[in-house]
Design a protein around this motif. Structure first.
Motif, PDB file in Angstrom:
ATOM      1  N   GLU A 282       0.900  -1.340   0.089  1.00 62.94           N
ATOM      2  CA  GLU A 282       0.013  -0.011   0.001  1.00 62.94           C
ATOM      3  C   GLU A 282       0.895   1.202  -0.090  1.00 62.94           C
ATOM      4  N   ALA A 283       0.395   2.297  -0.635  1.00 62.94           N
ATOM      5  CA  ALA A 283       1.051   3.549  -0.479  1.00 62.94           C
ATOM      6  C   ALA A 283       1.744   3.981   0.844  1.00 62.94           C
ATOM      7  N   GLY A 284       1.012   3.858   1.892  1.00 63.47           N
ATOM      8  CA  GLY A 284       1.577   4.002   3.408  1.00 63.47           C
ATOM      9  C   GLY A 284       2.789   3.310   3.773  1.00 63.47           C
ATOM     10  N   ALA A 285       2.585   1.973   3.451  1.00 63.01           N
ATOM     11  CA  ALA A 285       3.596   1.088   3.995  1.00 63.01           C
ATOM     12  C   ALA A 285       4.876   1.360   3.137  1.00 63.01           C
ATOM     13  N   GLU A 286       4.898   2.173   1.977  1.00 64.26           N
ATOM     14  CA  GLU A 286       6.055   2.267   1.300  1.00 64.26           C
ATOM     15  C   GLU A 286       7.124   3.035   1.881  1.00 64.26           C
ATOM     16  N   GLY A 287       6.886   4.166   2.693  1.00 59.56           N
ATOM     17  CA  GLY A 287       7.489   4.844   3.352  1.00 59.56           C
ATOM     18  C   GLY A 287       8.424   4.207   4.467  1.00 59.56           C
ATOM     19  N   GLU A 288       7.622   3.461   5.052  1.00 59.79           N
ATOM     20  CA  GLU A 288       8.025   2.413   6.206  1.00 59.79           C
ATOM     21  C   GLU A 288       9.155   1.749   5.553  1.00 59.79           C
ATOM     22  N   ASP A 289       8.960   1.246   4.601  1.00 60.18           N
ATOM     23  CA  ASP A 289       9.870   0.054   3.790  1.00 60.18           C
ATOM     24  C   ASP A 289      10.802   0.787   3.503  1.00 60.18           C
ATOM     25  N   ASP A 290      10.812   2.001   2.911  1.00 58.44           N
ATOM     26  CA  ASP A 290      12.256   2.744   2.549  1.00 58.44           C
ATOM     27  C   ASP A 290      13.165   3.175   3.750  1.00 58.44           C
ATOM     28  N   ASP A 291      12.500   3.191   5.020  1.00 58.01           N
ATOM     29  CA  ASP A 291      13.066   3.450   6.267  1.00 58.01           C
ATOM     30  C   ASP A 291      13.852   2.240   6.678  1.00 58.01           C
ATOM     31  N   LEU A 292      12.924   1.051   6.412  1.00 59.02           N
ATOM     32  CA  LEU A 292      13.714  -0.265   6.761  1.00 59.02           C
ATOM     33  C   LEU A 292      14.822  -0.619   6.035  1.00 59.02           C
ATOM     34  N   GLU A 293      14.699  -0.362   4.535  1.00 56.01           N
ATOM     35  CA  GLU A 293      15.802  -0.478   3.767  1.00 56.01           C
ATOM     36  C   GLU A 293      17.076   0.320   4.044  1.00 56.01           C
ATOM     37  N   GLU A 294      16.839   1.558   4.496  1.00 58.44           N
ATOM     38  CA  GLU A 294      17.919   2.408   4.634  1.00 58.44           C
ATOM     39  C   GLU A 294      18.519   1.969   6.081  1.00 58.44           C
ATOM     40  N   THR A 295      17.720   1.435   6.994  1.00 57.62           N
ATOM     41  CA  THR A 295      18.283   0.811   8.294  1.00 57.62           C
ATOM     42  C   THR A 295      18.994  -0.634   7.861  1.00 57.62           C
ATOM     43  N   GLU A 296      18.638  -1.242   6.862  1.00 53.24           N
ATOM     44  CA  GLU A 296      19.181  -2.490   6.588  1.00 53.24           C
ATOM     45  C   GLU A 296      20.621  -2.113   5.852  1.00 53.24           C
ATOM     46  N   TYR A 297      20.725  -1.265   4.990  1.00 56.40           N
ATOM     47  CA  TYR A 297      21.734  -0.889   4.296  1.00 56.40           C
ATOM     48  C   TYR A 297      22.908  -0.181   5.396  1.00 56.40           C
ATOM     49  N   ALA A 298      22.375   0.478   6.207  1.00 58.85           N
ATOM     50  CA  ALA A 298      23.266   1.075   7.225  1.00 58.85           C
ATOM     51  C   ALA A 298      23.943  -0.095   8.149  1.00 58.85           C
ATOM     52  N   ALA A 299      23.097  -1.097   8.330  1.00 61.97           N
ATOM     53  CA  ALA A 299      23.768  -2.123   9.188  1.00 61.97           C
ATOM     54  C   ALA A 299      24.676  -2.871   8.436  1.00 61.97           C
ATOM     55  N   ILE A 300      24.240  -3.143   7.299  1.00 61.16           N
ATOM     56  CA  ILE A 300      25.139  -3.894   6.201  1.00 61.16           C
ATOM     57  C   ILE A 300      26.484  -2.973   5.956  1.00 61.16           C
ATOM     58  N   ASN A 301      26.483  -1.910   5.635  1.00 64.64           N
ATOM     59  CA  ASN A 301      27.616  -1.013   5.501  1.00 64.64           C
ATOM     60  C   ASN A 301      28.657  -1.048   6.892  1.00 64.64           C
ATOM     61  N   SER A 302      27.788  -1.013   8.137  1.00 67.29           N
ATOM     62  CA  SER A 302      28.610  -1.139   9.335  1.00 67.29           C
ATOM     63  C   SER A 302      29.229  -2.607   9.535  1.00 67.29           C
ATOM     64  N   MET A 303      28.750  -3.393   9.080  1.00 65.93           N
ATOM     65  CA  MET A 303      29.364  -4.868   9.303  1.00 65.93           C
ATOM     66  C   MET A 303      30.409  -5.103   8.092  1.00 65.93           C
ATOM     67  N   LEU A 304      30.108  -4.387   6.809  1.00 65.98           N
ATOM     68  CA  LEU A 304      31.299  -4.465   5.982  1.00 65.98           C
ATOM     69  C   LEU A 304      32.624  -3.555   6.377  1.00 65.98           C
ATOM     70  N   ASP A 305      32.062  -2.434   7.041  1.00 62.66           N
ATOM     71  CA  ASP A 305      33.269  -1.646   7.537  1.00 62.66           C
ATOM     72  C   ASP A 305      34.065  -2.520   8.660  1.00 62.66           C
ATOM     73  N   GLN A 306      33.404  -3.183   9.291  1.00 61.68           N
ATOM     74  CA  GLN A 306      34.141  -4.170  10.575  1.00 61.68           C
ATOM     75  C   GLN A 306      34.796  -5.340   9.780  1.00 61.68           C
ATOM     76  N   ILE A 307      34.217  -5.671   8.783  1.00 63.57           N
ATOM     77  CA  ILE A 307      34.965  -7.039   7.897  1.00 63.57           C
ATOM     78  C   ILE A 307      36.202  -6.402   7.221  1.00 63.57           C
ATOM     79  N   ASN A 308      36.106  -5.168   6.778  1.00 60.92           N
ATOM     80  CA  ASN A 308      37.346  -4.331   6.087  1.00 60.92           C
ATOM     81  C   ASN A 308      38.502  -4.284   7.258  1.00 60.92           C
ATOM     82  N   SER A 309      37.950  -3.706   8.347  1.00 63.34           N
ATOM     83  CA  SER A 309      38.798  -3.485   9.458  1.00 63.34           C
ATOM     84  C   SER A 309      39.846  -4.660   9.955  1.00 63.34           C
ATOM     85  N   CYS A 310      38.811  -5.896  10.112  1.00 65.42           N
ATOM     86  CA  CYS A 310      39.529  -6.927  10.165  1.00 65.42           C
ATOM     87  C   CYS A 310      40.636  -7.671   9.284  1.00 65.42           C
TER      88      CYS A 310
END
Length: 83
Positions: A13-41
């Protein structure tokens, strides 16, 4: 839209799309953080590998020197033993 497994998801639904975008941004931020940790290791492992490589080079050179000295001593001993 495809889900995390690549499967087609249910239309949203149109209202849920904004929530999905926030969730995707959060997931991308978490993935980026994990990749940074892997890179440091990986950087840390590379530094340790470089250090070990340098130490092994030093050990090889030391062993070469010791072997040459030993061979020289054997040569001198055998020439002294000959009449």
């Amino acid at each position: 839209m495809s889900g995390p497994n690549g499967d087609l998801g249910m239309p949203m639904e149109a209202g849920a799309e904004g929530e999905d975008d926030d969730l995707e941004e959060t997931e991308y931020a978490a993935i980026n953080s994990m990749l940074d940790q892997i890179n440091s290791c990986l950087d840390h492992l590379e530094e340790k590998n470089d250090h070990l490589h340098a130490r092994l080079q030093e050990l090889l050179e030391s062993n070469r020197q010791t072997r040459l000295e030993f061979q020289q001593q054997l040569g001198e001993s055998s020439s002294d033993a000959r009449p």
